[in-house]
Design a protein around this motif. Structure first.
Motif, short mmCIF file in Angstrom:
data_model
loop_
_atom_site.label_atom_id
_atom_site.label_comp_id
_atom_site.label_asym_id
_atom_site.label_seq_id
_atom_site.Cartn_x
_atom_site.Cartn_y
_atom_site.Cartn_z
N TYR A 207 135.95 -17.19 -25.69
CA TYR A 207 135.66 -15.99 -24.99
C TYR A 207 134.23 -15.71 -25.91
O TYR A 207 134.00 -15.82 -27.26
N PHE B 94 130.40 -13.43 -26.84
CA PHE B 94 129.92 -12.12 -26.68
C PHE B 94 128.62 -11.98 -27.13
O PHE B 94 127.91 -12.74 -28.06
N TYR C 62 125.79 -9.11 -28.80
CA TYR C 62 125.91 -7.53 -29.25
C TYR C 62 124.58 -7.51 -29.79
O TYR C 62 123.68 -8.35 -30.39
N GLN D 205 122.34 -4.95 -32.24
CA GLN D 205 122.23 -3.71 -33.63
C GLN D 205 120.72 -3.24 -33.72
O GLN D 205 119.96 -3.89 -34.14
N GLN E 177 122.23 1.22 -37.18
CA GLN E 177 123.37 1.48 -36.02
C GLN E 177 124.53 0.52 -36.09
O GLN E 177 124.22 -0.41 -36.82
N GLY E 178 125.51 0.76 -35.40
CA GLY E 178 126.65 -0.29 -35.30
C GLY E 178 125.99 -1.27 -34.19
O GLY E 178 125.08 -1.38 -33.66
N LEU E 179 127.36 -1.98 -33.76
CA LEU E 179 126.99 -3.11 -32.89
C LEU E 179 127.41 -2.78 -31.22
O LEU E 179 128.44 -2.26 -31.32
N LEU F 92 127.92 -3.52 -27.30
CA LEU F 92 128.36 -4.69 -26.74
C LEU F 92 127.27 -4.84 -25.39
O LEU F 92 127.04 -3.75 -24.77
N LYS G 209 130.01 -10.06 -21.92
CA LYS G 209 130.89 -10.75 -22.42
C LYS G 209 131.19 -12.03 -21.52
O LYS G 209 131.04 -11.63 -20.37
N PHE H 223 123.19 -10.32 -31.80
CA PHE H 223 124.15 -11.35 -32.61
C PHE H 223 125.03 -11.95 -31.15
O PHE H 223 125.55 -11.21 -30.63
N GLY I 288 135.39 -15.45 -29.83
CA GLY I 288 136.44 -15.13 -29.87
C GLY I 288 137.61 -16.11 -29.78
O GLY I 288 137.46 -17.20 -29.49
N LEU J 165 136.46 -11.87 -34.20
CA LEU J 165 135.21 -12.42 -33.83
C LEU J 165 134.43 -13.30 -34.98
O LEU J 165 134.45 -12.99 -35.80
N PHE K 177 130.91 -14.54 -35.68
CA PHE K 177 129.56 -14.04 -35.48
C PHE K 177 128.44 -15.14 -36.09
O PHE K 177 128.78 -15.70 -36.96
N TYR L 84 135.68 -5.17 -40.20
CA TYR L 84 134.26 -6.17 -40.36
C TYR L 84 133.55 -5.57 -41.35
O TYR L 84 133.56 -4.44 -41.85
N PHE M 144 132.12 -2.35 -40.71
CA PHE M 144 132.46 -1.90 -39.35
C PHE M 144 133.88 -1.80 -38.85
O PHE M 144 134.56 -2.85 -39.14
N PHE N 35 132.44 -1.26 -31.32
CA PHE N 35 132.15 -1.12 -32.68
C PHE N 35 131.80 0.45 -33.24
O PHE N 35 130.97 1.01 -32.09
N GLY N 36 132.25 0.84 -34.34
CA GLY N 36 131.58 1.91 -34.89
C GLY N 36 130.24 1.93 -35.28
O GLY N 36 129.74 0.75 -35.61
N ASP N 37 129.57 2.99 -35.82
CA ASP N 37 128.18 2.68 -36.23
C ASP N 37 128.25 2.43 -37.91
O ASP N 37 127.28 2.07 -38.54
#
Lengths: 114, 113
Positions: free
Chosen positions: A32, A34, A36, A38, A42-44, A46, A49, A90, A94, A102, A104, B35, B91, B104-106
């Motif tokens: 699986y 993915f 992402y 960033q 900030q966060g990741l 998506l 997938k 990234f 999975g 995951l 990375f 994570y 995260f 995911f969050g920030d």
């Protein structure tokens, strides 16, 4: 154990040019996969997938990726980049379990030249 | 669009102190994850949680770490006695199904002094 390799630490592309970010994975079964993105601070988010089926998957922001089992690759592409695409990208794989984490890659930093 | 929210955005703690990082996953999601990302390094899996118990944990997730879903909305990560090397971005993520896309969050930037 599964692993992900992103061979390019940095890539510089001119705005409007095409983009390909490389990702190779190591995984025993059907992966699986993915991608992402960033942005700084900030966060990741998506992008897309791959679970099964069509090996060319479409994502958000005009991105696509192609799964090639024979090459163990899942490269990300975009036909024409915009300055707002500058970010860290990234690739992740999975596991087989229902709630596996995951794995990375180390990421590719994309720089857009005007 | 529903999103994962994390608080605080930045936490500064003295070494040896306990810290709790908080997350509110997407409301109808059933799988929850933590994570971490040490500065300049890749994102590393810590733990996954489903049906009120840990499903999987990595080698990083030792006895200093614990997770809890204290109510129907929050998901927390506790570090009992912080070390300098715990400094990282943490995260939280959630997914609706097992092997589903994780959102995911920030992140919470944890700085240990």
């Amino acid at each position: 154990a599964q692993s992900v390799t992103q061979p390019d630490i940095h890539i510089t592309v001119s705005e409007g040019a095409s983009l390909e970010l490389r990702c190779n994975y190591s995984y025993g079964a059907t992966p699986y996969l993915f991608w992402y993105v960033q942005s700084p601070g900030q966060g990741l988010q998506l992008l897309l997938k791959y679970f099964s089926g069509d090996t060319l998957v479409q994502g958000i922001k005009g991105f696509e990726a192609e799964f090639k089992r024979s090459q163990s690759s899942f490269n990300l592409r975009k036909p024409s980049v915009h300055w707002s695409d500058a970010a860290e990208y990234f690739c992740a794989v999975g596991g087989e379990g229902g709630a596996d984490g995951l794995t990375f890659g180390k990421g590719t930093h994309l720089i857009i030249q005007p | 669009e529903p999103e994962v929210t994390q608080t605080p955005s930045h936490q500064v703690t003295q070494m040896g102190q306990e810290v709790i990082l908080r997350c509110v996953p997407i409301s109808n999601h059933l799988y929850f994850y933590w994570y971490r990302q040490i500065l300049g390094q890749k994102v590393e899996f810590l733990v996954s949680f489903y049906n009120n118990e840990i499903s999987e944990k990595s080698e990083i997730f030792d006895d200093q770490f614990s997770v809890e879903r204290p109510d129907g909305s929050n998901f927390t990560l506790k570090i009992r006695s912080t070390k300098l090397e715990d400094s990282a971005m943490y995260f939280c993520a959630s997914s609706g199904t097992g092997r589903g896309a994780q959102h995911f969050g920030d992140g919470t930037r944890l700085s240990i002094l």
